[in-house]
Design an enzyme around this catalytic site. Structure first.
Site: not given
Ligand code: IMP
Length: 183
Positions: A46-47, A102-103, A106, A134, A155-156, A162, A168
């Site tokens: 959803k982000g 993608e938002d 990470d 990140k 953490f943002v 969210d 959000r």
């Molecule tokens: P990844 O799979 O670790 O790359 O993370 C991807 C998903 O984790 C993103 O689409 C977000 O929904 C969530 N996420 C990662 N870091 C943050 C953050 O700092 N704040 C909020 N959501 C995050």
């Protein structure tokens, strides 16, 4: 909750004006790179919904929308690691140029999952535009074709992102600050 000492505060990291300016640059690059191509713009729910809606309206070439929903973080601030497909695409990607919106990238594990899922479906190309990168916690190296901002290991929230399904609707990206560990 106002006056609740447990409630984290939010420090502005990237302002609304900075987001808008960078997004215009990304949309310009995307419009130029995909000119004459059959572009399928995919919102990773959803982000990404806020970023997706704003970015899509700044792209000047014809395109189609689609949505995919993958579970990742649950309701807290730590990555769960496991991924589950909640909602698949409606459109066929065969022969199309697919751009995932993608938002934030990470650990990269969500992108690893999505690239694994979609790469065998015959897309002409498969790439990602991420508002935030990140890199500090990366576990899978993602080749981010279009990157908005690189951010430190914080953490943002806001602009679609969210913490426990809140924040959000903030129009900017903020860092959550709490006296106790988030989770
Ligand atoms: P990844 O799979 O670790 O790359 O993370 C991807 C998903 O984790 C993103 O689409 C977000 O929904 C969530 N996420 C990662 N870091 C943050 C953050 O700092 N704040 C909020 N959501 C995050």
């Amino acid at each position: 909750m106002p006056g609740n000492e447990e409630e984290p505060s939010v420090r502005v990291l990237i302002s609304e004006d900075e987001i808008t300016a960078r997004m215009k640059e990304l949309a310009f690059e995307i419009s130029s790179d995909y000119e004459g191509k059959d572009l399928l713009l995919v919102c990773v729910l959803k982000g990404s919904m806020v970023f997706f809606a704003d970015l899509a309206r700044k792209i000047t070439i014809p395109l189609r929308f689609d949505y995919i929903c993958v579970s990742s973080y649950g309701d807290g601030s730590e990555s769960g690691g496991a991924h589950e497909l909640r909602t698949d695409l409606n459109e066929s990607v065969s022969g199309r140029h697919v751009l995932l919106v993608e938002d934030i990238v990470d650990t990269g594990l969500t992108m690893e999952y999505l690239f694994g899922l979609l790469s065998s479906r015959g897309a002409a190309s498969l790439d990602v535009v991420a508002l935030l990168d990140k890199p500090a916690r990366r576990k899978w190296e993602v080749d981010i074709a279009y990157r908005g901002f690189e951010i430190p290991d914080e953490f943002v929230v806001g602009y679609g992102l969210d913490y426990r399904q809140q924040y959000r609707n903030l129009p900017y990206i903020g860092a959550l600050e709490s006296s106790s560990p988030l989770g």
